[in-house]
Design a protein around this motif. Sequence first.
Motif, PDB file in Angstrom:
ATOM      1  N   SER B 173      33.928  36.480  39.462  1.00 29.30           N
ATOM      2  CA  SER B 173      34.224  35.820  40.705  1.00 29.30           C
ATOM      3  C   SER B 173      34.839  36.607  41.626  1.00 29.30           C
ATOM      4  CB  SER B 173      35.063  34.420  40.335  1.00 29.30           C
ATOM      5  OG  SER B 173      34.370  33.794  39.441  1.00 29.30           O
ATOM      6  N   HIS B 174      35.799  37.327  41.315  1.00 36.56           N
ATOM      7  CA  HIS B 174      36.690  38.217  42.597  1.00 36.56           C
ATOM      8  C   HIS B 174      35.828  38.947  43.192  1.00 36.56           C
ATOM      9  CE1 HIS B 174      39.647  39.715  44.752  1.00 36.56           C
ATOM     10  NE2 HIS B 174      39.432  40.844  44.269  1.00 36.56           N
ATOM     11  N   ALA B 177      33.232  37.483  45.408  1.00 39.47           N
ATOM     12  CA  ALA B 177      33.744  36.973  46.446  1.00 39.47           C
ATOM     13  C   ALA B 177      34.044  37.651  47.561  1.00 39.47           C
ATOM     14  CB  ALA B 177      35.133  36.106  45.905  1.00 39.47           C
ATOM     15  N   VAL B 178      34.759  38.907  47.343  1.00 38.60           N
ATOM     16  CA  VAL B 178      35.061  40.047  48.280  1.00 38.60           C
ATOM     17  C   VAL B 178      33.731  40.608  48.742  1.00 38.60           C
ATOM     18  CG1 VAL B 178      36.226  42.135  48.714  1.00 38.60           C
ATOM     19  CG2 VAL B 178      37.410  40.225  47.029  1.00 38.60           C
ATOM     20  N   SER B 193      37.033  33.687  44.963  1.00 37.57           N
ATOM     21  CA  SER B 193      37.718  34.463  43.887  1.00 37.57           C
ATOM     22  C   SER B 193      38.570  33.811  43.182  1.00 37.57           C
ATOM     23  CB  SER B 193      38.826  35.644  44.608  1.00 37.57           C
ATOM     24  OG  SER B 193      39.746  35.904  43.868  1.00 37.57           O
ATOM     25  N   ASP B 194      38.874  34.113  41.910  1.00 32.34           N
ATOM     26  CA  ASP B 194      39.704  33.776  40.832  1.00 32.34           C
ATOM     27  C   ASP B 194      41.049  34.071  40.765  1.00 32.34           C
ATOM     28  OD1 ASP B 194      39.140  36.474  40.193  1.00 32.34           O
ATOM     29  OD2 ASP B 194      38.791  35.950  38.029  1.00 32.34           O
ATOM     30  N   ALA B 195      41.466  34.962  41.859  1.00 35.57           N
ATOM     31  CA  ALA B 195      42.822  35.425  41.970  1.00 35.57           C
ATOM     32  C   ALA B 195      43.852  34.334  41.416  1.00 35.57           C
ATOM     33  CB  ALA B 195      43.040  36.145  43.165  1.00 35.57           C
ATOM     34  N   ASN B 267      37.453  41.031  38.216  1.00 37.14           N
ATOM     35  CA  ASN B 267      38.111  39.691  37.861  1.00 37.14           C
ATOM     36  C   ASN B 267      39.643  39.877  38.363  1.00 37.14           C
ATOM     37  OD1 ASN B 267      35.709  38.588  36.203  1.00 37.14           O
ATOM     38  ND2 ASN B 267      36.377  40.543  34.753  1.00 37.14           N
ATOM     39  N   GLU B 268      40.112  38.815  38.744  1.00 40.63           N
ATOM     40  CA  GLU B 268      41.570  38.959  39.210  1.00 40.63           C
ATOM     41  C   GLU B 268      42.077  37.714  38.517  1.00 40.63           C
ATOM     42  OE1 GLU B 268      43.610  40.943  40.616  1.00 40.63           O
ATOM     43  OE2 GLU B 268      42.051  42.513  40.621  1.00 40.63           O
ATOM     44  N   CYS B 333      40.326  45.610  45.289  1.00 39.29           N
ATOM     45  CA  CYS B 333      41.663  44.995  44.874  1.00 39.29           C
ATOM     46  C   CYS B 333      42.719  46.046  45.599  1.00 39.29           C
ATOM     47  CB  CYS B 333      41.804  45.102  43.241  1.00 39.29           C
ATOM     48  SG  CYS B 333      41.778  46.566  42.249  1.00 39.29           S
TER      49      CYS B 333
END
Lengths: 333, 333
Positions: B173-174, B177-178, B193-195, B267-268, B333
């Motif tokens: 997802s992250h 998303a970015v 994002s999943d951050a 992922n985050e 990131c």
Amino acid sequence: MEHKITMSHGSGGEKYRELVQEIFLPAYCNEYLSPLTDSAILAGEGKIAMTTDSYVVKPLFFPGGNIGNMSVSGTVNDLAVSGALPKYISVGMIIEAGLEIKVLKRIVDSIADTAKKAGVKIVTGDTKVVESKSADGIFINTAGVGVFPSGRKIPSQKIKAGDKIIVSGCIASHGMAVMNARNNLGFLPPIESDAAPLGNLVSAIFKHDDYIVHAMRDPTRGGVAATLCEWVTSGTDIVIYQKSIPIRSDVSAACRLLGLDPLHIANEGVILFSVPENCANDVLSVLRKEEYGKYSAIIGEVREGSGTVSAITDFGSKTRIMMPKGEILPRIC
Amino acid sequence: MEHKITMSHGSGGEKYRELVQEIFLPAYCNEYLSPLTDSAILAGEGKIAMTTDSYVVKPLFFPGGNIGNMSVSGTVNDLAVSGALPKYISVGMIIEAGLEIKVLKRIVDSIADTAKKAGVKIVTGDTKVVESKSADGIFINTAGVGVFPSGRKIPSQKIKAGDKIIVSGCIASHGMAVMNARNNLGFLPPIESDAAPLGNLVSAIFKHDDYIVHAMRDPTRGGVAATLCEWVTSGTDIVIYQKSIPIRSDVSAACRLLGLDPLHIANEGVILFSVPENCANDVLSVLRKEEYGKYSAIIGEVREGSGTVSAITDFGSKTRIMMPKGEILPRIC
């Protein structure tokens, strides 16, 4: 406060303090951060100290140092002046695509050498690469963790009337070395930076249980003036004697030529101490025996007063020393 | 090795490992760094963990997160997967002159909120400003220190044949998303994002003394594939079942459209676990009760083997999973 970040916000002077006081402190507030000392002193099992600094110095290499040795010694020094024994360092690099690998290698070797000399271990790291023109060569962040050997008296970082102010070496060398190198000012032989890890210098004093240190600080951005202005309290004055301040003749000449006050220029291998008068001479003689303390000198004193810092000039007159303002020398560390 | 740094050196893939192995490790070598885990585990009075990460994500704000919350949660997660309880964070900022103060304020507020949610304190910081075009908006470095509550079993970070592989949430997802936000790809509603800080997720497992975790890792740059390829040893194989891997339908669709393998995407807010089969279901049910663990799933297993990672595809065929190469998604990131 302005709407946009300016270079002054990174200067270590008034604008920098405004940023910290108005933006960072209100958001992050907690008891470890609010003393705003160079290292946070943390309650673990046994206290530990933690600090961080980013290095954006330009040029990457200059006489006497480079971004690599600075990034270790600066962080080691922040730990040391908190009274901690520097132990562990992290190294985070942001690299601009296109940097020569051999340049990176020179920086990495300098980091490794300085860590060895300082007695710290590089225990964790991270590397990011950004596109060409999205950074300037390389930026380095280091964080450091230190421990407090049992029995060590942690300085209160509060000066007292009656203290003597000691400086551990010649001032203004780092700032003038970088300025000379960056702007091709042509001072020859080139002015050398004082960048050095000072953990041993501090440890030498702590070996003597009976020596008392009220405050210690490494006067980096904003120079000796910024540290003295931060130290002074509403009930004290600091008076320094210009003729006692150690400064190399080439650095002094360069400052005079460029109309800069050496008290405002960044140092990277010097510590200021505020110690009670009755042990000032003992501390001085210990410092002078150390590699990086040979030129230590008592440069002033703390008196009862109303919060001013001033200097007795070479000509006997007294001038007020103010917190540096604006952008003095950007990208000096 | 090449003569110049390329974007691939920052990718978290093969070139990044080359940089670490050939440049950093030989220079810095010590027993705390050489395991190359996300956090160094340090011998203090009581063990402590230390980690660092720099954040250069572009754009600074994206659906589900921003550089501020990432810079806290990423570092918290690196501590958590080492088995430590995240406690203290440093924040070092390198700001491009001209950044809007209100943008800085939004980032700082997000840092503060995330730290609160994660139960960590921001204890020290540093801010540098560089000229316009010498950086890209803002870069943030955080370092983190964690402690080990007494009785906590520190994972060996070594997988064993017979282990089950668990993922704590939907993957990829992250990164998507970015990518969607940066390149205006137009996936609507925007991919989020999943951050998120995952210390609580890990603590939930440690509450159960009898649960054993052999390895945990947050699969950031290089995605799930990079972590599995790092985990596998000469005596084991990892096999994952593609149909068991949780992935949001919008993320999956975007990956398919762009020809990207979600296993390679950063992922985050996700952790991979390798746990003995006999406690895999227990760990899974604990994870699923947590806010950030709702979509946890067993996605594969560790077998005796010869060091390969492979996936059983949705169609029943088996494909080899390799360490990601080159520049997949820079500045994620």
